[in-house]
Design an enzyme around this catalytic site. Structure first.
Site, mmCIF file in Angstrom:
data_model
loop_
_atom_site.group_PDB
_atom_site.id
_atom_site.type_symbol
_atom_site.label_atom_id
_atom_site.label_comp_id
_atom_site.label_asym_id
_atom_site.label_seq_id
_atom_site.Cartn_x
_atom_site.Cartn_y
_atom_site.Cartn_z
ATOM 1 N N SER A 113 -17.013 57.284 120.767
ATOM 2 C CA SER A 113 -15.678 57.828 121.416
ATOM 3 C C SER A 113 -15.953 58.977 122.400
ATOM 4 C CB SER A 113 -14.636 58.299 120.753
ATOM 5 O OG SER A 113 -13.891 56.878 120.183
ATOM 6 N N LYS A 116 -15.074 58.354 126.035
ATOM 7 C CA LYS A 116 -13.680 58.682 126.736
ATOM 8 C C LYS A 116 -13.532 59.818 127.581
ATOM 9 C CE LYS A 116 -10.850 56.528 123.064
ATOM 10 N NZ LYS A 116 -11.915 56.045 121.731
ATOM 11 N N SER A 298 -7.964 60.044 120.304
ATOM 12 C CA SER A 298 -9.179 59.192 120.522
ATOM 13 C C SER A 298 -8.273 57.766 120.665
ATOM 14 C CB SER A 298 -9.966 59.110 119.346
ATOM 15 O OG SER A 298 -11.531 58.386 119.788
#
Length: 467
Positions: A113, A116, A298
């Site tokens: 993640s 991102k 997230s």
């Protein structure tokens, strides 16, 4: 405990607020989220916006650490057996982007993640922080038919929006139904057929990981991120199989409450050509708010939606592939080196994603640059160690990294055999550093790997590495 928390908050104010986001913070760092301005317009960038970082130079900026100093702080910790193999690491001066330390920094690792971060910066660049996503209702091609048109806002809610807390205000389906009903009644209509249009996106709707509690099918029309239980936010949740029809059925129910009868079951359809009259619309929060929400919690659904907004802005297909092509165009246009990086999505859920630590730290450095105030939300959205988002339960008293609670601000990443962390920290000498630590070669329990990475970030915070 109270004393430790107070100390951490003081460290945040001294170490982060003054150097990173002094113009943005509208309240205390304490609590589940950063305090927000009461009105969305206070969040939106303008041409006259002050820089992300307060101007600093010389002693005020802190002494720049040496490569040897950072190596001495990090390399013993990088050998932790929990990591399986030494992680790929990069550290740069956040003010200048100048490389300070690297260990396999050009190796394309699985980022999870931390992907991102790149999605956030791409979205804040194109279409930009002020952009809002519209969900519209228009007359259909057949008389007596209306079309609910998805614009790609996954947080459109069938509730009142309170499930997000005070920090995020989603568009409400009830508002759209009320406005639509008013427009229909004004023309003497109280009964319609309802179609729904999900044609904005192209390519597969199902993520490469398949049906999963971490993400709904990626379509341009959904409510509450396709969650079966819409009160769940920021956590795994069962998802509906067809978010478009789910949204349309909930809209039909809202129309009934507003005094409009919907004949039959909503059916797929296509809105008339652009420029057709509009009955009603609602707007998402600005992308600046959506980026913060995505990073802090997230949020995979938001990440994929934002990636498609980038694709649309750059003239690419609104798909996984088109979005990653567009994001790369944006990042390289900002001067971020892409190297061996190769992304497959915007969320980091795909284990085939590859990012180099160098790409991540240079993306952060661009976001921290006074030349790019429009990117500031890529920093304010990063979780705060021990306090917010996905770092709330890390950097605790027995973690071995507690001294960095409130000081490290970073995006987490976690997949099977993968643990990553990338963000900002001010070192002991007062210099603001951007770092990326990508461990993707371990097996077994991820908790020890996360703890080892947290200790590495804490070592940067405690680093008097100038000598």
């Amino acid at each position: 405990m109270a004393g430790t928390r107070s100390k951490a908050i003081a460290a945040v104010v001294a170490a982060i607020v003054l150097a990173v986001l002094v113009t943005l913070v509208h309240g205390s760092w304490k609590g589940e989220r950063l305090a927000r301005a009461d009105e969305d317009t206070k969040r939106v960038a303008s041409a006259a916006a002050p820089p992300v970082l307060a101007p600093v130079s010389g002693d005020a900026a802190g002494v720049t650490p040496t490569e040897a100093g950072i190596r001495a702080a990090l390399e013993p910790l990088a050998k932790a057996t929990a990591l399986g193999a030494p992680p790929a690491v990069a550290v740069v001066d956040a003010l200048t982007g100048r490389p300070l330390y690297g260990a396999n920094q050009e190796r394309a690792a699985t980022p999870a993640s931390t992907t991102k971060i790149t999605t956030a910066v791409a979205a804040l660049t194109a279409p930009g922080p002020n952009h809002r996503i519209a969900t519209r209702v228009v007359p259909g091609a057949t008389p007596g038919t209306i079309v609910l048109v998805g614009g790609g806002d996954p947080t459109l809610t069938a509730l009142d929006g309170g499930q997000f807390g005070a920090g995020y205000r989603p568009a409400r389906l009830s508002d759209l139904a009320t406005a639509t009903a008013a427009a229909l009644k004004a023309s003497g209509t109280t009964q319609v057929k309802l179609q729904y249009d999900t044609t904005l996106y192209t390519g597969p709707a199902l993520h490469a990981i398949g049906v999963n509690e971490n993400i709904a099918p990626v379509v341009s029309l959904m409510v509450d991120e396709g969650r079966v239980d819409p009160t769940v936010v920021g956590k795994e949740s069962n998802r509906v199989a067809s978010p478009g029809i789910d949204a349309a059925k909930k809209f039909a129910a809202q129309l009934k409450t507003a005094g409009i009868t919907v004949d039959g079951t909503p059916a797929p359809g296509t809105a008339p050509a652009a420029g057709a009259p509009e009955l009603a619309s609602v707007q998402s929060p600005p992308l600046s708010a959506m980026v913060e929400q995505m990073l802090t919690f997230s949020d995979n659904d938001l990440a994929e939606a934002l990636l498609r907004q980038v694709a649309i802005a750059k003239g690419q297909p609104a798909s996984f592939q088109g979005g990653t092509v567009a994001a790369r165009q944006v990042l390289e246009g900002l001067g971020v080196p892409y190297g061996a990086s190769n992304l497959k999505d915007g969320s980091g859920l795909d284990k085939e994603d590859k990012l180099t630590p160098q790409t991540l730290v240079q993306t952060l450095a661009v976001a921290a640059s006074p030349a790019h105030p429009e990117l500031r939300w890529a920093l304010t959205g990063l979780p705060i160690a021990g306090f917010t988002g996905t770092l709330t339960d890390r950097y605790g008293a027995t973690s071995g990294s507690a001294d960095a609670a409130g000081v490290v601000r970073a995006k987490t990443g976690s997949l099977t055999g993968v643990s990553t962390l990338s963000g900002l920290v001010r070192d002991k000498d007062g210099r603001l550093l951007a770092f990326a630590i990508l461990a993707d070669r371990f097996t077994g329990d991820p908790d020890p790997a996360r703890a080892a990475i947290d200790r590495m970030a804490a070592a940067l915070a405690d680093c008097g590495c100038a000598g």
